[in-house]
Design a protein around this motif. Structure first.
Motif, PDB file in Angstrom:
ATOM      1  N   ASN A   1      18.813  74.852  36.222  1.00  0.00           N
ATOM      2  CA  ASN A   1      18.790  73.507  36.777  1.00  0.00           C
ATOM      3  C   ASN A   1      18.554  72.472  35.691  1.00  0.00           C
ATOM      4  O   ASN A   1      19.108  71.378  35.721  1.00  0.00           O
ATOM      5  N   LYS A   2      17.708  72.806  34.718  1.00  0.00           N
ATOM      6  CA  LYS A   2      17.388  71.863  33.654  1.00  0.00           C
ATOM      7  C   LYS A   2      18.626  71.538  32.836  1.00  0.00           C
ATOM      8  O   LYS A   2      18.794  70.422  32.370  1.00  0.00           O
ATOM      9  N   GLY A   3      19.517  72.500  32.684  1.00  0.00           N
ATOM     10  CA  GLY A   3      20.727  72.265  31.896  1.00  0.00           C
ATOM     11  C   GLY A   3      21.866  71.695  32.705  1.00  0.00           C
ATOM     12  O   GLY A   3      22.982  71.615  32.224  1.00  0.00           O
ATOM     13  N   ALA A   4      21.626  71.258  33.921  1.00  0.00           N
ATOM     14  CA  ALA A   4      22.686  70.790  34.800  1.00  0.00           C
ATOM     15  C   ALA A   4      23.246  69.433  34.404  1.00  0.00           C
ATOM     16  O   ALA A   4      24.222  68.976  34.955  1.00  0.00           O
ATOM     17  N   THR A   5      22.614  68.745  33.418  1.00  0.00           N
ATOM     18  CA  THR A   5      23.139  67.460  32.980  1.00  0.00           C
ATOM     19  C   THR A   5      24.442  67.640  32.223  1.00  0.00           C
ATOM     20  O   THR A   5      25.198  66.712  32.049  1.00  0.00           O
ATOM     21  N   SER A   6      24.713  68.836  31.737  1.00  0.00           N
ATOM     22  CA  SER A   6      25.922  69.105  30.975  1.00  0.00           C
ATOM     23  C   SER A   6      26.978  69.744  31.854  1.00  0.00           C
ATOM     24  O   SER A   6      26.678  70.561  32.712  1.00  0.00           O
ATOM     25  N   LYS A   7      28.222  69.343  31.630  1.00  0.00           N
ATOM     26  CA  LYS A   7      29.322  69.935  32.367  1.00  0.00           C
ATOM     27  C   LYS A   7      30.000  71.036  31.555  1.00  0.00           C
ATOM     28  O   LYS A   7      31.037  71.541  31.922  1.00  0.00           O
ATOM     29  N   SER A   8      29.430  71.343  30.386  1.00  0.00           N
ATOM     30  CA  SER A   8      29.985  72.409  29.564  1.00  0.00           C
ATOM     31  C   SER A   8      29.688  73.753  30.205  1.00  0.00           C
ATOM     32  O   SER A   8      28.766  73.890  30.992  1.00  0.00           O
ATOM     33  N   THR A   9      30.458  74.766  29.834  1.00  0.00           N
ATOM     34  CA  THR A   9      30.345  76.062  30.485  1.00  0.00           C
ATOM     35  C   THR A   9      29.017  76.741  30.200  1.00  0.00           C
ATOM     36  O   THR A   9      28.526  77.513  31.011  1.00  0.00           O
ATOM     37  N   ASP A  10      28.423  76.476  29.034  1.00  0.00           N
ATOM     38  CA  ASP A  10      27.174  77.145  28.705  1.00  0.00           C
ATOM     39  C   ASP A  10      25.956  76.331  29.103  1.00  0.00           C
ATOM     40  O   ASP A  10      24.824  76.739  28.859  1.00  0.00           O
ATOM     41  N   GLY A  11      26.179  75.186  29.716  1.00  0.00           N
ATOM     42  CA  GLY A  11      25.063  74.376  30.204  1.00  0.00           C
ATOM     43  C   GLY A  11      24.305  73.634  29.135  1.00  0.00           C
ATOM     44  O   GLY A  11      23.260  73.057  29.393  1.00  0.00           O
ATOM     45  N   LYS A  12      24.822  73.627  27.889  1.00  0.00           N
ATOM     46  CA  LYS A  12      24.114  72.958  26.803  1.00  0.00           C
ATOM     47  C   LYS A  12      24.713  71.574  26.538  1.00  0.00           C
ATOM     48  O   LYS A  12      25.902  71.363  26.710  1.00  0.00           O
TER      49      LYS A  12
ATOM     50  N   VAL B   1      27.484  53.116  26.701  1.00  0.00           N
ATOM     51  CA  VAL B   1      28.445  54.222  26.751  1.00  0.00           C
ATOM     52  C   VAL B   1      27.705  55.554  26.856  1.00  0.00           C
ATOM     53  O   VAL B   1      28.114  56.460  27.599  1.00  0.00           O
ATOM     54  N   GLN B   2      26.596  55.659  26.142  1.00  0.00           N
ATOM     55  CA  GLN B   2      25.795  56.876  26.133  1.00  0.00           C
ATOM     56  C   GLN B   2      25.371  57.297  27.533  1.00  0.00           C
ATOM     57  O   GLN B   2      25.342  58.486  27.865  1.00  0.00           O
ATOM     58  N   LYS B   3      25.063  56.326  28.372  1.00  0.00           N
ATOM     59  CA  LYS B   3      24.631  56.636  29.737  1.00  0.00           C
ATOM     60  C   LYS B   3      25.704  57.410  30.490  1.00  0.00           C
ATOM     61  O   LYS B   3      25.402  58.353  31.227  1.00  0.00           O
ATOM     62  N   ARG B   4      26.961  57.037  30.300  1.00  0.00           N
ATOM     63  CA  ARG B   4      28.048  57.735  30.987  1.00  0.00           C
ATOM     64  C   ARG B   4      28.331  59.095  30.356  1.00  0.00           C
ATOM     65  O   ARG B   4      28.715  60.043  31.037  1.00  0.00           O
ATOM     66  N   LEU B   5      28.135  59.184  29.056  1.00  0.00           N
ATOM     67  CA  LEU B   5      28.390  60.448  28.364  1.00  0.00           C
ATOM     68  C   LEU B   5      27.388  61.530  28.739  1.00  0.00           C
ATOM     69  O   LEU B   5      27.697  62.722  28.673  1.00  0.00           O
ATOM     70  N   LYS B   6      26.186  61.118  29.120  1.00  0.00           N
ATOM     71  CA  LYS B   6      25.170  62.088  29.544  1.00  0.00           C
ATOM     72  C   LYS B   6      25.700  62.952  30.683  1.00  0.00           C
ATOM     73  O   LYS B   6      25.411  64.149  30.765  1.00  0.00           O
ATOM     74  N   ASP B   7      26.464  62.339  31.592  1.00  0.00           N
ATOM     75  CA  ASP B   7      27.029  63.092  32.721  1.00  0.00           C
ATOM     76  C   ASP B   7      28.087  64.089  32.267  1.00  0.00           C
ATOM     77  O   ASP B   7      28.431  65.016  32.991  1.00  0.00           O
ATOM     78  N   GLU B   8      28.616  63.881  31.067  1.00  0.00           N
ATOM     79  CA  GLU B   8      29.620  64.794  30.509  1.00  0.00           C
ATOM     80  C   GLU B   8      28.970  65.848  29.616  1.00  0.00           C
ATOM     81  O   GLU B   8      29.662  66.682  29.013  1.00  0.00           O
ATOM     82  N   GLY B   9      27.643  65.778  29.487  1.00  0.00           N
ATOM     83  CA  GLY B   9      26.953  66.728  28.623  1.00  0.00           C
ATOM     84  C   GLY B   9      27.082  66.397  27.154  1.00  0.00           C
ATOM     85  O   GLY B   9      27.020  67.270  26.289  1.00  0.00           O
TER      86      GLY B   9
ATOM     87  N   ILE C   1      34.609  60.536  24.733  1.00  0.00           N
ATOM     88  CA  ILE C   1      33.832  59.411  24.212  1.00  0.00           C
ATOM     89  C   ILE C   1      34.680  58.139  24.247  1.00  0.00           C
ATOM     90  O   ILE C   1      34.200  57.069  24.639  1.00  0.00           O
ATOM     91  N   VAL C   2      35.950  58.253  23.867  1.00  0.00           N
ATOM     92  CA  VAL C   2      36.862  57.100  23.922  1.00  0.00           C
ATOM     93  C   VAL C   2      36.995  56.615  25.363  1.00  0.00           C
ATOM     94  O   VAL C   2      36.917  55.407  25.647  1.00  0.00           O
ATOM     95  N   ASP C   3      37.190  57.545  26.281  1.00  0.00           N
ATOM     96  CA  ASP C   3      37.337  57.181  27.700  1.00  0.00           C
ATOM     97  C   ASP C   3      36.079  56.508  28.234  1.00  0.00           C
ATOM     98  O   ASP C   3      36.157  55.552  29.024  1.00  0.00           O
ATOM     99  N   ALA C   4      34.921  56.996  27.820  1.00  0.00           N
ATOM    100  CA  ALA C   4      33.660  56.419  28.279  1.00  0.00           C
ATOM    101  C   ALA C   4      33.452  55.019  27.721  1.00  0.00           C
ATOM    102  O   ALA C   4      32.797  54.176  28.342  1.00  0.00           O
ATOM    103  N   TYR C   5      34.022  54.767  26.548  1.00  0.00           N
ATOM    104  CA  TYR C   5      33.918  53.432  25.941  1.00  0.00           C
ATOM    105  C   TYR C   5      34.840  52.443  26.642  1.00  0.00           C
ATOM    106  O   TYR C   5      34.442  51.318  26.952  1.00  0.00           O
ATOM    107  N   GLN C   6      36.068  52.859  26.898  1.00  0.00           N
ATOM    108  CA  GLN C   6      37.082  51.934  27.409  1.00  0.00           C
ATOM    109  C   GLN C   6      36.984  51.783  28.928  1.00  0.00           C
ATOM    110  O   GLN C   6      37.863  52.193  29.681  1.00  0.00           O
ATOM    111  N   THR C   7      35.901  51.151  29.384  1.00  0.00           N
ATOM    112  CA  THR C   7      35.633  50.957  30.806  1.00  0.00           C
ATOM    113  C   THR C   7      35.254  49.513  31.091  1.00  0.00           C
ATOM    114  O   THR C   7      34.942  48.739  30.184  1.00  0.00           O
ATOM    115  N   GLU C   8      35.233  49.174  32.374  1.00  0.00           N
ATOM    116  CA  GLU C   8      34.832  47.835  32.801  1.00  0.00           C
ATOM    117  C   GLU C   8      33.359  47.578  32.472  1.00  0.00           C
ATOM    118  O   GLU C   8      32.980  46.458  32.117  1.00  0.00           O
ATOM    119  N   ASP C   9      32.532  48.613  32.600  1.00  0.00           N
ATOM    120  CA  ASP C   9      31.107  48.459  32.271  1.00  0.00           C
ATOM    121  C   ASP C   9      30.926  48.072  30.809  1.00  0.00           C
ATOM    122  O   ASP C   9      30.098  47.220  30.478  1.00  0.00           O
TER     123      ASP C   9
END
Length: 282
Positions: free
Chosen positions: A24-35, A54-62, A251-259
């Motif tokens: 559960n603790k590693g659930a912030t990452s969407k990578s296969t190994d949870g890291k 941008v970092q805030k959105r990247l956290k959801d991507e791990g 990272i590019v996608d997370a940058y190029q947003t309305e936010d």
């Protein structure tokens, strides 16, 4: 024996619970190994407000951005080429092209960020028309920003440069200088400090904001934004072999947003313009 068996069962239960908790603790990452994956991003200056957003959105991507801060423009590309950092974000395409040519490197743009118009600043005059014969103007001393600064002086009607040099004229390419202006070349980071000693200084937008200036209000002449601005769009840069790296593209996608647009508007005081809508993603 009963106590021993009980102890083994208790340990087994504890391991199961601990294992569930770790998952559960590693659930912030969407990578296969949870890291969480850390990406070292090179920036110039102290302002990371846009990237913090941008970092805030990247956290959801791990993905975790680790800032590596540099004090001048000469360092981040060297660090990127050597592998000390993974990406950098501080330069425009002309600067990158010149660096690659001079150093035999193969760094590439993977995403547009902002267009940050160059400005002429002064503590002594309010209008470029007030410049007098023999006045000194400081400009950045690197080839690309120096050339851009001379073109800005030409746009302001103060000098003329050899058109054959296109976007990279040098001081020796000035063909007309009716006010006999003296051009003092300094490291870009030093141009704000020179304002006490010169009639005017040409300062990069990010450097100006870091020095406490509001480009749209404090510049006595600001670079126009038009079709000729594309080579001066700031970019996110990677090594050639990482051009299609999936993490970096996120990272590019997370940058190029309305936010991100909103934060750029707020933090740059309106002086930086989100570039991906006008000039494309890359």
């Amino acid at each position: 024996m009963k106590k021993f068996v009980g102890y083994i069962v208790a340990v087994a239960v504890l391991l199961v619970i601990t294992g569930c908790g770790s998952g559960n603790k590693g659930a912030t990452s969407k990578s296969t190994d949870g890291k969480e994956e850390t990406v070292k991003l090179g920036v110039v200056g102290s302002d990371t407000d846009v990237w913090d957003n941008v970092q805030k959105r990247l956290k959801d991507e791990g993905i975790n951005l680790e800032y590596v801060k540099f004090t001048d423009y000469s360092q981040p590309n060297v660090a990127l080429d050597s592998g000390d950092i993974d990406l950098n974000s501080f330069q425009h395409q002309i600067f990158l092209d010149n660096f690659n040519k001079e150093h035999g490197t193969d760094l590439v743009s993977i995403g547009n960020t902002v267009n940050a118009p160059l400005g002429i600043y002064s503590e002594k005059i309010k209008d470029v028309k007030e410049l007098k014969d023999g006045d000194t103007i400081s400009i950045p001393n690197d080839v690309t920003n120096g050339g851009r600064a001379l073109l800005l002086l030409q746009t302001a009607g103060l000098i003329k440069v050899d058109p054959a040099k296109k976007q990279s004229p040098t001081v020796s390419d000035i063909t007309e200088n009716k006010l006999n202006l003296k051009i003092e070349e300094l490291d870009a980071s030093q141009t704000p400090r020179s304002l006490q000693d010169v009639a005017a200084s040409i300062i990069n937008s990010g450097v100006a904001v870091d020095a406490g200036y509001n480009p749209t209000k404090d510049a006595i002449f600001l670079e126009p934004v038009d079709d000729t601005s594309k080579p001066y769009v700031n970019i996110i840069v990677a090594r050639k072999e990482d051009e299609d790296n999936e993490t970096y593209q996120k990272i590019v996608d997370a940058y190029q947003t309305e936010d991100t647009k909103k934060v750029i508007e707020e933090t740059s005081k309106g002086s930086s313009i989100p570039a991906w809508d006008t000039f494309g993603k890359k």
